[in-house]
Structures are given as C-alpha cells and as structure tokens.
Motif scaffolding. Sequence first.
Motif, PDB file in Angstrom:
ATOM      1  N   GLY A   1       0.845  -1.192   0.000  1.00 32.11           N
ATOM      2  CA  GLY A   1       0.000   0.000   0.000  1.00 32.11           C
ATOM      3  C   GLY A   1       0.876   1.235   0.000  1.00 32.11           C
ATOM      4  N   ARG A   2       0.696   2.083   1.014  1.00 32.27           N
ATOM      5  CA  ARG A   2       1.490   3.308   1.120  1.00 32.27           C
ATOM      6  C   ARG A   2       2.603   3.185   2.150  1.00 32.27           C
ATOM      7  N   ARG A   3       2.776   2.006   2.695  1.00 30.35           N
ATOM      8  CA  ARG A   3       3.774   1.815   3.747  1.00 30.35           C
ATOM      9  C   ARG A   3       4.874   0.869   3.281  1.00 30.35           C
ATOM     10  N   LEU A   4       6.039   1.049   3.911  1.00 30.22           N
ATOM     11  CA  LEU A   4       7.144   0.139   3.666  1.00 30.22           C
ATOM     12  C   LEU A   4       7.092  -1.000   4.666  1.00 30.22           C
ATOM     13  N   GLN A   5       7.381  -2.186   4.203  1.00 21.67           N
ATOM     14  CA  GLN A   5       7.420  -3.346   5.087  1.00 21.67           C
ATOM     15  C   GLN A   5       8.739  -4.064   4.879  1.00 21.67           C
ATOM     16  N   MET A   6       9.406  -4.396   5.982  1.00 18.89           N
ATOM     17  CA  MET A   6      10.686  -5.082   5.874  1.00 18.89           C
ATOM     18  C   MET A   6      10.503  -6.508   5.401  1.00 18.89           C
ATOM     19  N   THR A   7      11.420  -6.940   4.580  1.00 26.21           N
ATOM     20  CA  THR A   7      11.437  -8.337   4.145  1.00 26.21           C
ATOM     21  C   THR A   7      12.121  -9.180   5.227  1.00 26.21           C
ATOM     22  N   ASN A   8      12.102 -10.484   5.052  1.00 27.20           N
ATOM     23  CA  ASN A   8      12.823 -11.355   5.988  1.00 27.20           C
ATOM     24  C   ASN A   8      14.306 -11.018   6.005  1.00 27.20           C
ATOM     25  N   GLY A   9      14.867 -10.728   4.823  1.00 30.24           N
ATOM     26  CA  GLY A   9      16.269 -10.340   4.770  1.00 30.24           C
ATOM     27  C   GLY A   9      16.528  -9.050   5.511  1.00 30.24           C
ATOM     28  N   GLY A  10      15.591  -8.114   5.428  1.00 28.96           N
ATOM     29  CA  GLY A  10      15.741  -6.857   6.154  1.00 28.96           C
ATOM     30  C   GLY A  10      15.697  -7.055   7.654  1.00 28.96           C
TER      31      GLY A  10
END
Length: 298
Positions: free
Chosen positions: A59-68
Amino acid sequence: MNSTSATLDWNHVRAFLATAEHGSLSAAARKLGQTQPTLSRQVAALESRLGILLFERVGRRLQMTNGGRELLAQTRIMGDAADRLALAALGQSQSISGEISITASDVFSAFLLPPVLHRLRGLAPHLKINVVADNDIRDILKREADIAIRHSRPTQPDLIARLVRQATAHFYASSGYLKLHGRPKTLADMGEHDFVSIGSPQQMLDFMLPLGLPLDEGNFPVGSQNGIVAWELVKQDFGIMIMADEVAALTTGIERVLPQMEPVEFPVWLVTHRELHTSRRIRLVFDLLAEAMGQSAA
C-alpha cells in the motif's frame, strides 16, 4: 552478515537503520537531516551491495522483508557501537568540564533522567550536572537552564529544538485501590472513581474531558502540584492518575486502568540555545539525551 559487511558504506547502513526504525523514508530522512531521494538512493545502494531486497511497499507503507529483519539486528549493534564511540570521543578526548543545567518535569527528573546521568558521568566525569526539577517551562534564553526537556515545541526562533520521540500515557491506579473500589470497565465507569490531580482539578478537567471521561471537580478529592507527590498518593491507594507508561513500568503495585483504551500520546522535545554549536559540553549532553530518550521509545 558475511565478509561483505566489512566493505559496507556506513551511510548506507545508517539509512537502512533509520528507515527500519521510523517506518518510512520521509521520517528517516527528517531524523538524519537528509532529503528523501538521497535516503532512498542510499537504501537502494545497500540492497544492491548485499544482493537482497530489504523493503517492499505494501500500500502506502514500507514493510521489511525477511532479509531486512535479519540485517536489522546486526545494524542495531553497529549503530549502538557507533553512537557510543562518538559520544565517548567527544566526552573524553576533549576533556569536558564545567557545569551544565538540565530542566525537566519533577517526574521525568526523578524517574527517567538518572540512568542517562549515570552514563553521562562515565563519559565526562569532570562535568558538574544540575537537575532543575520543575513543572513550569524554564526560560532557556535567559539561561535559567542549558537544556530543557519539554512536551511542547518552543516558538522562540533563537532556540534549537529536536523532537526525540512520541511518548505514551495511560490511566493507572494501585492494586489496593482497585481491589477496594472495583476496576472500571468503561469510560462511564470512571465517573464513579476518585482521581489524583497534578495541579488544580480544573487543569485536570481541561485535559481529561476531551478524552471522554465524565468527571467534575468532585472526582479530585486529593492532589498536589508536585508530580512525584501525586504519584506517591496513587501508590498509597488514593485514586487514579494518568502517567507516562515508562514511569508506570518502573513502579510496583500499580495496574493500568482501562487497558483497552488507546494511549494518550505526547511529544518529548529537547531544547537548547544556539550555544549548542560552540559548546562541547552542551553538545555532549544534548546528543546523549537525544540518543537515550530516542532509544527508550523503541
């Protein structure tokens, strides 16, 4: 992290860390004093260097990946080490001495400042520290204090202010009071209970009525201008009071009232005068307070 980490650009790592902790590129850019496009390029450069995707947009937000998320634990260690190194170098190699005055509310001074002051004493053992515990706003421009911790942004143009975090508060009472008078389950129930005031009952009503609490001056049979005294009255079963969550967490025998209620948020500003740019001791204390108060929000 593998051997690649030895060649990472710290600016890129710091950009990732700020983005992860603040949840958006814009907030991270404000924290680091950079533009959002610059910060975005730094995060992208780190992703390219590591060969992994650190964030994905939902959407309009950033979400960390598993790697992050895996990288975050390591970068926090790096960030803490970098902050300690910078503060230690400033405090010890430049022989910080003299006196500095810090003003904050009585509750903040008593409960939240001491751990920071212990660390400051280790970094600058020759520095004399005066804590002005006062619920009134001290005049920084008149040098009534060198650094102030406030809950509203100052308007004077000659002051330097940094928003270090958004703190939260809830209503609390002692287990003894709740056992004797019952635990309110709704906002309407709160009208049947005693409250402890900090300041006058009218001041408390001005703050609480917009929250939807059906109170009047009769709900405040006891109180004090001193926040520490008021909190002690709560501990001694006199009634309910709103308190910063981090202070309540340090207090035994206290329970949150209406735990399902949304927290009351309030800003924590660090304020000083423009001498920050020329005084090593003010810079040391200002940076340490900003770091410590920012971390306590995590």
